[in-house]
Design an enzyme around this catalytic site. Structure first.
Site, PDB file in Angstrom:
ATOM      1  N   CYS A   1       0.105   3.797   2.790  1.00 30.69           N
ATOM      2  CA  CYS A   1       0.579   3.242   4.071  1.00 30.69           C
ATOM      3  C   CYS A   1       2.067   3.550   4.255  1.00 30.69           C
ATOM      4  O   CYS A   1       2.500   3.949   5.340  1.00 30.69           O
ATOM      5  CB  CYS A   1       0.379   1.729   4.113  1.00 30.69           C
ATOM      6  SG  CYS A   1      -1.334   1.193   3.969  1.00 30.69           S
TER       7      CYS A   1
ATOM      8  N   CYS B   1       0.828  -1.213   0.000  1.00 37.53           N
ATOM      9  CA  CYS B   1       0.000   0.000   0.000  1.00 37.53           C
ATOM     10  C   CYS B   1       0.863   1.264   0.000  1.00 37.53           C
ATOM     11  O   CYS B   1       1.571   1.536   0.974  1.00 37.53           O
ATOM     12  CB  CYS B   1      -0.907  -0.052   1.230  1.00 37.53           C
ATOM     13  SG  CYS B   1      -1.701   1.492   1.668  1.00 37.53           S
TER      14      CYS B   1
END
Length: 128
Positions: A36, A33
């Site tokens: 993230c 991600c």
């Protein structure tokens, strides 16, 4: 972890943290991600500033390796940040969760929880 972020390896690990720490901020993330990865260093900084053993902790839960915990809390987007008080999920500043790398909202919510944790620690004689 040396940066004050607890890496959660199992559902039991997460349950133990919730049972032993009054306030917990949990980052549900995935290795693949991009957002993230972008917010991770800032999350580590929050943990360095505000962690207080027994009172305030920051956790990272990999949704791919600790699927049971992610499913239990209905995580559908990464990153998702959840807040816990006395082992129960709570809303902070009106947010039951923060989805996405929303730094300002995460910072404000974490700072509020940290203030509450510090007050509890002082009342318990555990911090100054």
């Amino acid at each position: 972890m040396a940066d004050n972020v607890k890496q959660i390896a199992s559902a039991a690990d997460f349950s133990s943290l919730l049972a032993s720490t009054q306030y917990v901020v949990a980052d549900f993330y995935a290795d693949w991600c991009g957002p993230c990865k972008a917010i991770a260093p800032k999350y580590v900084e929050l943990a360095k500033q505000h962690s207080l053993p027994g009172f305030m902790a920051f956790a990272k839960v990999n949704v791919d390796t600790v699927q049971a915990v992610a499913q239990e809390y209905g995580i559908t987007a990464m990153p998702t940040f959840l807040f816990f008080k006395d082992g129960k999920k709570v809303a902070v500043n009106g947010n039951a969760m923060i989805q996405g790398a929303d730094w300002n909202t995460l910072r404000l919510a974490s700072e509020k929880m940290a203030r509450l944790a510090k007050e509890k620690a002082i009342a318990a004689g555990g911090a100054k």
